[in-house]
Design a protein around this motif. Sequence first.
Motif, PDB file in Angstrom:
ATOM      1  N   ASN A  98       0.831  -1.206   0.000  1.00  0.00           N
ATOM      2  CA  ASN A  98       0.000   0.000   0.000  1.00  0.00           C
ATOM      3  C   ASN A  98       0.871   1.264   0.000  1.00  0.00           C
ATOM      4  N   PRO A  99       0.835   2.005  -1.080  1.00  0.00           N
ATOM      5  CA  PRO A  99       1.652   3.214  -1.157  1.00  0.00           C
ATOM      6  C   PRO A  99       0.868   4.419  -0.629  1.00  0.00           C
ATOM      7  N   CYS A 103      -0.255   7.782  -2.553  1.00  0.00           N
ATOM      8  CA  CYS A 103      -1.647   7.692  -3.002  1.00  0.00           C
ATOM      9  C   CYS A 103      -2.433   8.928  -2.569  1.00  0.00           C
ATOM     10  N   LYS A 104      -2.238   9.330  -1.303  1.00  0.00           N
ATOM     11  CA  LYS A 104      -2.929  10.524  -0.811  1.00  0.00           C
ATOM     12  C   LYS A 104      -2.504  11.754  -1.610  1.00  0.00           C
ATOM     13  N   MET A 107      -4.132  11.633  -5.031  1.00  0.00           N
ATOM     14  CA  MET A 107      -5.584  11.912  -5.045  1.00  0.00           C
ATOM     15  C   MET A 107      -5.876  13.379  -4.733  1.00  0.00           C
ATOM     16  N   GLY A 208      -8.537  -0.399   5.572  1.00  0.00           N
ATOM     17  CA  GLY A 208      -8.133   0.617   4.606  1.00  0.00           C
ATOM     18  C   GLY A 208      -9.178   0.680   3.516  1.00  0.00           C
ATOM     19  N   CYS A 209      -8.966   1.598   2.570  1.00  0.00           N
ATOM     20  CA  CYS A 209      -9.992   1.746   1.549  1.00  0.00           C
ATOM     21  C   CYS A 209      -9.690   0.907   0.320  1.00  0.00           C
ATOM     22  N   CYS A 210      -8.557   0.191   0.316  1.00  0.00           N
ATOM     23  CA  CYS A 210      -8.285  -0.598  -0.882  1.00  0.00           C
ATOM     24  C   CYS A 210      -7.600  -1.908  -0.548  1.00  0.00           C
ATOM     25  N   THR A 213      -3.876  -2.793   1.199  1.00  0.00           N
ATOM     26  CA  THR A 213      -3.528  -2.918   2.619  1.00  0.00           C
ATOM     27  C   THR A 213      -3.731  -4.353   3.108  1.00  0.00           C
TER      28      THR A 213
HETATM   29  S1  SF4 Z   1      -5.473   2.308   1.679  1.00  0.00           S
HETATM   30 FE1  SF4 Z   1      -6.307   4.242   0.871  1.00  0.00          FE
HETATM   31  S2  SF4 Z   1      -4.566   5.687   0.994  1.00  0.00           S
HETATM   32 FE2  SF4 Z   1      -3.702   3.619   1.165  1.00  0.00          FE
HETATM   33  S3  SF4 Z   1      -3.158   3.042  -0.918  1.00  0.00           S
HETATM   34 FE3  SF4 Z   1      -5.233   2.261  -0.574  1.00  0.00          FE
HETATM   35  S4  SF4 Z   1      -6.593   3.893  -1.346  1.00  0.00           S
HETATM   36 FE4  SF4 Z   1      -4.567   4.783  -1.071  1.00  0.00          FE
END
Ligand code: SF4
Length: 347
Positions: A98-99, A103-104, A107, A208-210, A213
């Motif tokens: 998870n980068p 990523c933040k 976005m 997490g949202c993706c 993670t």
């Molecule tokens: S968990 Fe959220 S912030 Fe982290 S890489 Fe995934 S979408 Fe991006």
Amino acid sequence: MTVKRKAVALISGGLDSMLAAKVILEQGIHVEGINFYTGFCIEGHTHAIRKQERARAKRNNALWVAEQLGIKLHIIDVIDEYKDVVINPKHGYGAHLNPCLDCKGFMVGKAKHWMDEHQFDFIVTGEVIGQRPMSQRKNTMPIVARESGANDRLLRPLCAKILAPTLPEREGWVNRDQLLDFSGRSRKPQMALATRYGLNDYAQPAGGCCFLTNEHYSAKLADFWQARGGKHYELDDIMLLKVGRHLRPRPHFKLIIAREEGENNFLEGYRRQYTHFRTLSHKGPIALLDGSAGTQDLHLAAQLVARFSQGRGSPTVQVSITEKDDNTQTLDVVPLSNNDIPQGWYI
Ligand code: SF4
């Protein structure tokens, strides 16, 4: 005449971003939401496919949030641009692939472009200091603001009071006193705020949202990159990593075996792009072969597929193998037993 200020809010579909947008809406600001589709989003995927998840509402949570808040939502496909974030994260990865920090930044940077194009005034995110180990720390907050180009037009209403005042606060577009000072991993303050707003149906907080993670998903992605000899992917590749049991009996091929009916149906849609297996003599899953396989490999793969069919206890199972050119052969194979399958084959 006072100008009505406009904010664009990043909406993931989770509770934090929903509350952040709500806090700003409550101050009479015009808010619209943006949701980015990266291909790794958990939203509406596994839940939609797997049979055991059928009781859960099939909805796009970002749209649901927008509907609850009464705001317009823009869903933006960033699949191609996002590849560079996953493949070459300047700030590295978190616990898995998870980068989050890159990523933040990516976005918020996209939101900044959108804001400029649509003459909006500032950006709202649901970040909370200390909530996530990689991207939501006090010292990483300025990095996101700077690298995205949003600078002090980036407002985090849930923890704004413990950060330096941003432009919307200094200019009086929003009242800093009505912003919040949440920090840490506890989600109780968010839940209490949701109750205060009468928001009681929201996506449950997860890791997490993706998928990046997720330990198992990341292991499959790392294996995929290794087998392909480089870090690259197409949307179909990362979709298939979300589905089925993945086993790699040999370095040059792996099998994706459906675990249940929903996955079976999903993998059916990919069968023309891969060599695929079905058990004929017994009920069993569909399986796709990713890579290249010779005669012995196909035999071994058929034995593995037989192991996951209802014929696992039978002396032989009949398996059909259809290659991409539609060439089909049928083999009678002895199913592998559990002891024949080294743990290391499971990705
Ligand atoms: S968990 Fe959220 S912030 Fe982290 S890489 Fe995934 S979408 Fe991006």
